[in-house]
Design a protein around this motif. Structure first.
Motif, PDB file in Angstrom:
ATOM      1  N   LEU A  66       0.831  -1.017   0.090  1.00 22.51           N
ATOM      2  CA  LEU A  66       0.040  -0.053  -0.017  1.00 22.51           C
ATOM      3  C   LEU A  66       0.985   1.261  -0.066  1.00 22.51           C
ATOM      4  CD1 LEU A  66      -2.747  -1.199   2.323  1.00 22.51           C
ATOM      5  CD2 LEU A  66      -3.159  -0.527  -0.051  1.00 22.51           C
ATOM      6  N   VAL A  67       1.840   1.413   0.913  1.00 21.33           N
ATOM      7  CA  VAL A  67       2.637   2.424   0.944  1.00 21.33           C
ATOM      8  C   VAL A  67       3.366   2.591  -0.411  1.00 21.33           C
ATOM      9  CG1 VAL A  67       4.729   3.676   2.028  1.00 21.33           C
ATOM     10  CG2 VAL A  67       3.070   2.372   3.236  1.00 21.33           C
ATOM     11  N   GLU A  68       4.056   1.522  -0.878  1.00 23.75           N
ATOM     12  CA  GLU A  68       4.795   1.880  -2.342  1.00 23.75           C
ATOM     13  C   GLU A  68       3.721   2.183  -3.345  1.00 23.75           C
ATOM     14  OE1 GLU A  68       8.047   1.178  -5.190  1.00 23.75           O
ATOM     15  OE2 GLU A  68       7.548   1.922  -3.106  1.00 23.75           O
ATOM     16  N   HIS A  69       2.425   1.483  -3.264  1.00 23.10           N
ATOM     17  CA  HIS A  69       1.436   1.931  -4.284  1.00 23.10           C
ATOM     18  C   HIS A  69       1.245   3.750  -4.366  1.00 23.10           C
ATOM     19  CE1 HIS A  69      -2.112   2.012  -6.840  1.00 23.10           C
ATOM     20  NE2 HIS A  69      -2.982   2.602  -5.673  1.00 23.10           N
ATOM     21  N   ILE A  70       1.028   4.126  -3.113  1.00 31.06           N
ATOM     22  CA  ILE A  70       0.795   5.433  -2.972  1.00 31.06           C
ATOM     23  C   ILE A  70       1.867   6.130  -3.528  1.00 31.06           C
ATOM     24  CG2 ILE A  70       0.403   7.229  -0.908  1.00 31.06           C
ATOM     25  CD1 ILE A  70      -0.696   5.113   0.745  1.00 31.06           C
ATOM     26  N   ARG A  71       3.297   5.778  -3.216  1.00 27.77           N
ATOM     27  CA  ARG A  71       4.320   6.557  -3.766  1.00 27.77           C
ATOM     28  C   ARG A  71       4.460   6.632  -5.097  1.00 27.77           C
ATOM     29  NH1 ARG A  71       8.549   5.891  -6.307  1.00 27.77           N
ATOM     30  NH2 ARG A  71       8.318   3.628  -6.318  1.00 27.77           N
ATOM     31  N   ILE A  72       4.129   5.404  -5.838  1.00 31.24           N
ATOM     32  CA  ILE A  72       4.043   5.285  -7.351  1.00 31.24           C
ATOM     33  C   ILE A  72       3.076   6.131  -7.778  1.00 31.24           C
ATOM     34  CG2 ILE A  72       3.765   3.811  -9.096  1.00 31.24           C
ATOM     35  CD1 ILE A  72       5.182   1.608  -7.375  1.00 31.24           C
ATOM     36  N   ALA A  73       1.957   6.088  -7.200  1.00 32.93           N
ATOM     37  CA  ALA A  73       0.842   6.911  -7.906  1.00 32.93           C
ATOM     38  C   ALA A  73       1.014   8.408  -7.703  1.00 32.93           C
ATOM     39  CB  ALA A  73      -0.553   6.581  -7.088  1.00 32.93           C
ATOM     40  N   GLN A  74       1.555   9.054  -6.582  1.00 29.16           N
ATOM     41  CA  GLN A  74       1.755  10.274  -6.401  1.00 29.16           C
ATOM     42  C   GLN A  74       2.989  10.643  -7.423  1.00 29.16           C
ATOM     43  OE1 GLN A  74       2.292  12.253  -2.387  1.00 29.16           O
ATOM     44  NE2 GLN A  74       4.431  11.588  -2.843  1.00 29.16           N
ATOM     45  N   TRP A  75       3.828   9.951  -7.415  1.00 28.32           N
ATOM     46  CA  TRP A  75       5.062  10.244  -8.360  1.00 28.32           C
ATOM     47  C   TRP A  75       4.570  10.429  -9.838  1.00 28.32           C
ATOM     48  CZ3 TRP A  75       6.215   6.830 -12.490  1.00 28.32           C
ATOM     49  CH2 TRP A  75       7.286   7.107 -13.105  1.00 28.32           C
ATOM     50  N   ASP A  76       3.410   9.732 -10.063  1.00 26.70           N
ATOM     51  CA  ASP A  76       3.082   9.473 -11.576  1.00 26.70           C
ATOM     52  C   ASP A  76       2.460  10.824 -11.716  1.00 26.70           C
ATOM     53  OD1 ASP A  76       2.469   8.661 -14.183  1.00 26.70           O
ATOM     54  OD2 ASP A  76       0.461   7.901 -13.241  1.00 26.70           O
ATOM     55  N   MET A  77       1.306  11.260 -10.749  1.00 23.72           N
ATOM     56  CA  MET A  77       0.737  12.602 -10.756  1.00 23.72           C
ATOM     57  C   MET A  77       1.624  13.659 -10.865  1.00 23.72           C
ATOM     58  SD  MET A  77      -2.631  11.542  -8.645  1.00 23.72           S
ATOM     59  CE  MET A  77      -2.138  10.220  -7.862  1.00 23.72           C
ATOM     60  N   LEU A  78       2.698  13.693 -10.151  1.00 21.24           N
ATOM     61  CA  LEU A  78       3.672  14.834 -10.184  1.00 21.24           C
ATOM     62  C   LEU A  78       4.311  14.841 -11.210  1.00 21.24           C
ATOM     63  CD1 LEU A  78       5.649  16.624  -8.713  1.00 21.24           C
ATOM     64  CD2 LEU A  78       6.920  14.914  -8.165  1.00 21.24           C
ATOM     65  N   GLU A  79       4.819  13.807 -11.827  1.00 15.21           N
ATOM     66  CA  GLU A  79       5.634  13.857 -13.023  1.00 15.21           C
ATOM     67  C   GLU A  79       4.727  14.331 -14.440  1.00 15.21           C
ATOM     68  OE1 GLU A  79       8.632  14.044 -13.685  1.00 15.21           O
ATOM     69  OE2 GLU A  79       8.852  13.897 -11.437  1.00 15.21           O
ATOM     70  N   PHE A  80       3.368  13.670 -14.369  1.00 15.83           N
ATOM     71  CA  PHE A  80       2.560  14.175 -15.029  1.00 15.83           C
ATOM     72  C   PHE A  80       2.238  15.387 -15.248  1.00 15.83           C
ATOM     73  CE2 PHE A  80      -1.984  15.324 -15.888  1.00 15.83           C
ATOM     74  CZ  PHE A  80      -2.169  15.213 -17.444  1.00 15.83           C
TER      75      PHE A  80
END
Length: 153
Positions: free
Chosen positions: A47-61
């Protein structure tokens, strides 16, 4: 500071109506990060890694027209139930915080309402709300798992 940005910063950090990731992920014994009590589909680590990946994706987008999102859903979830070691766990938490800081800087210096040029109508306001909503949803799952494991105060 713009009152909306001030409120978004609070929302993104957690707190107020719900606990933030920083508190939800604090003081978890390393050996419990991969546990899936009662046959739940995800561990705290996932869950923590999923949150990190999703947030990173939205930041980079939000800031990079050349950004390519991971393939859904496999690119957003770690396959392993637990991090390889404590350094990996700590790096995930540090990266989450660094990306959150970068996103907050972005919303402080940009027009929240202007459509992201390479998007399909998305704005920074929408991305901020989506990050906050997505994180809060999964943080609640982390709290439930911690309660099931008997490690939530």
């Amino acid at each position: 500071m713009d009152p909306l940005v001030k409120e978004l910063k609070k929302l993104l950090a957690g707190g107020g109506a719900h606990v933030g990731l920083k508190d939800a992920a604090a003081k978890i014994p390393f050996e419990l990060l991969g546990e899936r009590p009662h046959d739940l589909p995800y561990s705290i680590w996932q869950l923590v890694e999923h949150i990190r990946i999703a947030q990173w994706d939205m930041l980079e987008f939000s800031r990079d027209a050349q950004h390519k999102s991971p393939k859904w859903p496999e690119g957003y979830w770690p396959k392993e139930a637990a991090p390889s070691d404590e350094a990996h766990w700590n790096q995930t938490l540090l990266q989450y915080e660094a990306d959150l800081e970068s996103f907050v800087e972005l919303i402080q210096t940009s027009d929240l309402y202007k459509p992201i040029p390479h998007g399909t109508g998305q704005t920074l306001l929408r991305e901020a709300l989506q990050i906050a909503d997505h994180t809060a949803y999964h943080v609640a799952e982390i709290v439930v798992i911690r309660r099931l494991l008997g490690i939530w105060e």
